[in-house]
Design a protein around this motif. Structure first.
Motif, PDB file in Angstrom:
ATOM      1  N   LYS A 105      -0.334  69.032 -12.079  1.00  0.00           N
ATOM      2  CA  LYS A 105      -1.240  69.868 -11.308  1.00  0.00           C
ATOM      3  C   LYS A 105      -1.483  71.178 -12.051  1.00  0.00           C
ATOM      4  N   PRO A 106      -2.629  71.862 -11.737  1.00  0.00           N
ATOM      5  CA  PRO A 106      -2.933  73.122 -12.431  1.00  0.00           C
ATOM      6  C   PRO A 106      -1.801  74.134 -12.288  1.00  0.00           C
ATOM      7  N   GLY A 107      -1.487  74.818 -13.383  1.00  0.00           N
ATOM      8  CA  GLY A 107      -0.454  75.830 -13.356  1.00  0.00           C
ATOM      9  C   GLY A 107      -1.000  77.178 -12.927  1.00  0.00           C
ATOM     10  N   GLY A 108      -0.190  78.224 -13.084  1.00  0.00           N
ATOM     11  CA  GLY A 108      -0.602  79.555 -12.652  1.00  0.00           C
ATOM     12  C   GLY A 108      -0.552  80.594 -13.745  1.00  0.00           C
ATOM     13  N   VAL A 109      -0.757  80.171 -14.993  1.00  0.00           N
ATOM     14  CA  VAL A 109      -0.703  81.118 -16.111  1.00  0.00           C
ATOM     15  C   VAL A 109      -1.802  82.173 -15.975  1.00  0.00           C
ATOM     16  N   ARG A 110      -2.972  81.754 -15.482  1.00  0.00           N
ATOM     17  CA  ARG A 110      -4.070  82.716 -15.340  1.00  0.00           C
ATOM     18  C   ARG A 110      -3.697  83.829 -14.360  1.00  0.00           C
ATOM     19  N   TYR A 111      -2.894  83.511 -13.360  1.00  0.00           N
ATOM     20  CA  TYR A 111      -2.464  84.542 -12.415  1.00  0.00           C
ATOM     21  C   TYR A 111      -1.436  85.476 -13.056  1.00  0.00           C
ATOM     22  N   LEU A 112      -0.607  84.941 -13.938  1.00  0.00           N
ATOM     23  CA  LEU A 112       0.333  85.786 -14.678  1.00  0.00           C
ATOM     24  C   LEU A 112      -0.438  86.746 -15.586  1.00  0.00           C
ATOM     25  N   VAL A 113      -1.465  86.223 -16.255  1.00  0.00           N
ATOM     26  CA  VAL A 113      -2.327  87.068 -17.086  1.00  0.00           C
ATOM     27  C   VAL A 113      -2.988  88.145 -16.232  1.00  0.00           C
ATOM     28  N   LEU A 114      -3.452  87.757 -15.042  1.00  0.00           N
ATOM     29  CA  LEU A 114      -4.103  88.701 -14.137  1.00  0.00           C
ATOM     30  C   LEU A 114      -3.146  89.832 -13.735  1.00  0.00           C
ATOM     31  N   ILE A 115      -1.932  89.481 -13.345  1.00  0.00           N
ATOM     32  CA  ILE A 115      -0.955  90.477 -12.892  1.00  0.00           C
ATOM     33  C   ILE A 115      -0.536  91.403 -14.039  1.00  0.00           C
ATOM     34  N   LEU A 116      -0.269  90.818 -15.213  1.00  0.00           N
ATOM     35  CA  LEU A 116       0.118  91.636 -16.364  1.00  0.00           C
ATOM     36  C   LEU A 116      -1.001  92.587 -16.783  1.00  0.00           C
ATOM     37  N   THR A 117      -2.232  92.097 -16.741  1.00  0.00           N
ATOM     38  CA  THR A 117      -3.363  92.952 -17.118  1.00  0.00           C
ATOM     39  C   THR A 117      -3.566  94.062 -16.098  1.00  0.00           C
ATOM     40  N   MET A 118      -3.442  93.729 -14.805  1.00  0.00           N
ATOM     41  CA  MET A 118      -3.524  94.765 -13.767  1.00  0.00           C
ATOM     42  C   MET A 118      -2.482  95.849 -14.002  1.00  0.00           C
ATOM     43  N   THR A 119      -1.270  95.441 -14.373  1.00  0.00           N
ATOM     44  CA  THR A 119      -0.193  96.402 -14.615  1.00  0.00           C
ATOM     45  C   THR A 119      -0.493  97.274 -15.830  1.00  0.00           C
ATOM     46  N   CYS A 120      -0.976  96.651 -16.897  1.00  0.00           N
ATOM     47  CA  CYS A 120      -1.326  97.409 -18.106  1.00  0.00           C
ATOM     48  C   CYS A 120      -2.439  98.412 -17.829  1.00  0.00           C
ATOM     49  N   LEU A 121      -3.487  97.960 -17.157  1.00  0.00           N
ATOM     50  CA  LEU A 121      -4.597  98.848 -16.824  1.00  0.00           C
ATOM     51  C   LEU A 121      -4.134 100.009 -15.944  1.00  0.00           C
ATOM     52  N   SER A 122      -3.261  99.697 -14.989  1.00  0.00           N
ATOM     53  CA  SER A 122      -2.780 100.732 -14.069  1.00  0.00           C
ATOM     54  C   SER A 122      -1.991 101.804 -14.806  1.00  0.00           C
TER      55      SER A 122
ATOM     56  N   MET B  79      -2.261 102.450 -18.047  1.00  0.00           N
ATOM     57  CA  MET B  79      -3.194 103.157 -18.917  1.00  0.00           C
ATOM     58  C   MET B  79      -3.814 104.322 -18.142  1.00  0.00           C
ATOM     59  N   MET B  80      -4.196 104.038 -16.892  1.00  0.00           N
ATOM     60  CA  MET B  80      -4.783 105.081 -16.045  1.00  0.00           C
ATOM     61  C   MET B  80      -3.725 106.087 -15.598  1.00  0.00           C
ATOM     62  N   SER B  81      -2.513 105.609 -15.283  1.00  0.00           N
ATOM     63  CA  SER B  81      -1.437 106.497 -14.850  1.00  0.00           C
ATOM     64  C   SER B  81      -1.117 107.539 -15.914  1.00  0.00           C
ATOM     65  N   ASN B  82      -1.133 107.119 -17.171  1.00  0.00           N
ATOM     66  CA  ASN B  82      -0.859 108.050 -18.265  1.00  0.00           C
ATOM     67  C   ASN B  82      -1.871 109.191 -18.307  1.00  0.00           C
TER      68      ASN B  82
ATOM     69  N   ALA C 151     -10.765 101.310 -23.433  1.00  0.00           N
ATOM     70  CA  ALA C 151     -10.612  99.848 -23.478  1.00  0.00           C
ATOM     71  C   ALA C 151     -10.496  99.224 -22.102  1.00  0.00           C
ATOM     72  N   CYS C 152     -10.387 100.026 -21.045  1.00  0.00           N
ATOM     73  CA  CYS C 152     -10.107  99.478 -19.711  1.00  0.00           C
ATOM     74  C   CYS C 152     -11.202  98.553 -19.195  1.00  0.00           C
ATOM     75  N   MET C 153     -12.401  99.070 -19.011  1.00  0.00           N
ATOM     76  CA  MET C 153     -13.478  98.265 -18.440  1.00  0.00           C
ATOM     77  C   MET C 153     -13.901  97.099 -19.342  1.00  0.00           C
ATOM     78  N   PRO C 154     -13.975  97.287 -20.669  1.00  0.00           N
ATOM     79  CA  PRO C 154     -14.240  96.119 -21.515  1.00  0.00           C
ATOM     80  C   PRO C 154     -13.196  95.023 -21.343  1.00  0.00           C
ATOM     81  N   ALA C 155     -11.936  95.406 -21.151  1.00  0.00           N
ATOM     82  CA  ALA C 155     -10.878  94.412 -20.921  1.00  0.00           C
ATOM     83  C   ALA C 155     -11.108  93.679 -19.613  1.00  0.00           C
TER      84      ALA C 155
ATOM     85  N   THR D 187     -10.113  95.738 -11.271  1.00  0.00           N
ATOM     86  CA  THR D 187     -10.675  97.083 -11.126  1.00  0.00           C
ATOM     87  C   THR D 187      -9.921  97.926 -10.094  1.00  0.00           C
ATOM     88  N   THR D 188      -8.748  97.461  -9.665  1.00  0.00           N
ATOM     89  CA  THR D 188      -7.928  98.269  -8.747  1.00  0.00           C
ATOM     90  C   THR D 188      -7.017  99.228  -9.496  1.00  0.00           C
ATOM     91  N   PHE D 189      -7.126  99.288 -10.823  1.00  0.00           N
ATOM     92  CA  PHE D 189      -6.176 100.112 -11.574  1.00  0.00           C
ATOM     93  C   PHE D 189      -6.289 101.597 -11.208  1.00  0.00           C
TER      94      PHE D 189
END
Length: 493
Positions: A38-55, A57-60, A164-168, A190-192
């Motif tokens: 069955k389909p895995g959830g790697v795309r959701y892991l990518v989504l969560i990690l990217t949300m964290t990175c973007l957040s 980046m903005m926090s800094n 790099a945020c919005m292009p990402a 875009t919740t970052f």
């Protein structure tokens, strides 16, 4: 495996990875017994990690917004009186330079980011931006005490990384989101802006008054940024085809319904002129400009309004100003998910409805905010929270439209949204300072009315030009579409 549209008997079909994009988006893929998991959830892991990175980046970037209250100016000597440290801090002019340096740096960084993603791919460019923001954030406590110009340079470099945020957001939505999850991905990514405020403001407040002091705010943010970007780099690949963690069924789920050029390992060169002359893309950018100018009004001036007009104390103002941001995050997640799930109306109609809620409903609450009297702090906070929360519906509006129309080139479209974000950071203070000379109730009313008018006009333009169909430059095999989706300049192929 077997591929079949709904309500049709399954027909066994053998497909290769290169043929995955030819599967219709509404088709059901039924694995032969024991062949594929069955389909895995790697795309959701990518989504969560990217949300964290973007957040982070903005926090800094925004942690300075709080630490400026508790850090001394460059070369300023600290005075100890009655067990309390006293200092003047940075002058108003110096603060203006430090705040503006990020926006200017982001504008300068956009062009290299766009070219870098097209040439080297998002993985290398975004990771480099992550390392840059981590290093500059770590160095700020050192440079700020040494020389003001060096501090200003660090803020400028933070802005370059921030570019790099919005292009990402655009690139990851295009490559990792399935056609039925475009709204969820673009809304979540875009919740970052909201997530960064929810984390950084209370953390900075606690550390500033602790024995660790204001410098620890930057060291903590830099350390966390380094860790999350390394984790992202270990998992992410530019294409899910190349990711060792992605199983075949998940790859099918991600790529079905997308054009061959969108899923190709060697994408065509970005058609810049065609994108720039496509009316529906201009609808996205005009809708984004109205949204971002109004959002800057809330983010920058809500503490001032709640304190001066609402009558909140300084202690309560910080918490009160965070409430609208939290509700905006919750509404953005709801809007992004629901826009993918609602059926029975066309995708274009959904774009117009969600964008009208985001900009139109917010305009109504801003107008109502103009009639709040002095001392009615709770009423003002409720109306401001409602106006801010409604902006969360843009995840199903102009941002989703950008992803649907531009597909594999959404990184360029979202890069221009990033430019508009930086532009709004400069324009909104100028507009407000022009209208708000003495801080009277009548002037605040004018500020809210003008921003409401901007929202209504920009939403009307977006609704006129919006479409959910991919532009012809995303797939050269597409038949000519409506005029609002046809570029005024067409590349000769």
């Amino acid at each position: 495996m077997k591929v079949t549209p709904d309500a049709v008997e399954p027909v066994p079909v053998a497909i290769t990875k290169e043929q995955l994009s030819q599967i219709p988006v509404n088709a059901k893929v039924i694995p032969v017994d024991g062949e594929i998991e069955k389909p895995g959830g790697v795309r959701y892991l990518v989504l969560i990690l990217t949300m964290t990175c973007l957040s982070f980046m903005m926090s800094n970037v925004i942690c300075f917004n709080f630490t400026v209250l508790c850090m001394p100016g460059t070369h300023e000597s600290l005075e100890l009186s009655e067990n309390h440290t006293h200092y003047t801090g940075y002058t108003r002019k110096e603060k203006t330079w430090l705040f503006s340096a990020v926006a200017v740096g982001a504008m300068f960084g956009l062009f290299p980011v766009i070219i870098g993603i097209s040439t080297y791919g998002l993985r290398k460019v975004f990771f480099a931006a992550g390392m840059l923001t981590s290093v500059t954030t770590f160095l700020i406590p050192v440079m700020a005490t040494m020389d003001f110009n060096l501090f200003l340079l660090m803020r400028f470099l933070q802005g370059i990384a921030y570019a790099a945020c919005m292009p990402a957001v655009g690139a990851i939505t295009s490559s990792w989101a399935s056609m039925t999850q475009q709204g969820l991905f673009i809304a979540a990514l875009t919740t970052f802006g909201q997530l960064s405020s929810i984390f950084s403001m209370p953390v900075a407040g606690e550390l500033c008054i602790s024995p660790l002091g204001w410098k620890s705010v930057y060291f903590l943010h830099a350390g966390i940024s380094l860790v999350v970007f390394l984790a992202w780099f270990a998992v992410f690949t530019d294409s899910p085809k190349d990711n060792r963690f992605v199983q075949t069924m998940e790859l099918i789920e991600i790529q079905k319904g997308k054009s061959t050029s969108a899923t190709s390992k060697t994408p065509d060169p970005t058609p810049y002129l065609e994108i720039l002359t496509t009316p529906s893309i201009w609808g996205v950018w005009i809708g984004a400009l109205g949204d971002l100018i109004a959002v800057q009004l809330i983010h920058i001036y809500s503490p001032v309004y709640l304190h001066d007009i609402g009558g909140y104390s300084v202690e309560k103002t910080g918490f009160a100003a965070a409430v609208p941001v939290l509700f905006q995050f919750l509404m953005k997640m709801f809007a992004g998910h629901s826009s993918d799930r609602i059926t029975g109306i066309s995708e274009t109609t959904k774009l117009r409805i969600y964008n009208s809620i985001a900009l139109g409903a917010s305009a109504v609450f801003l107008v109502a905010l103009g009639f709040v009297k002095e001392g009615q702090g709770m009423t003002g906070l409720i109306l401001m929270t409602l106006a801010t929360a409604m902006f969360g519906f843009n995840g199903g509006g102009f941002t989703k439209c950008a992803a649907l129309v531009s597909r594999q080139y959404s990184h360029f479209v979202m890069a221009n949204v990033q430019f508009l974000l930086c532009l709004s950071m400069l324009l909104c203070p100028l507009l407000v300072s022009y209208l708000l000379r003495d801080g009277t109730l009548a002037e605040w009313r004018l500020v809210f009315f003008v921003h409401a008018a901007i929202l209504v006009i920009c939403n009307a333009v977006f609704c006129l030009l919006a479409t959910a169909k991919p532009a012809p430059w995303t797939d050269r095999t597409l038949k000519p579409s409506a005029s609002r989706n046809t570029p005024l300049y067409t590349l000769k192929v």
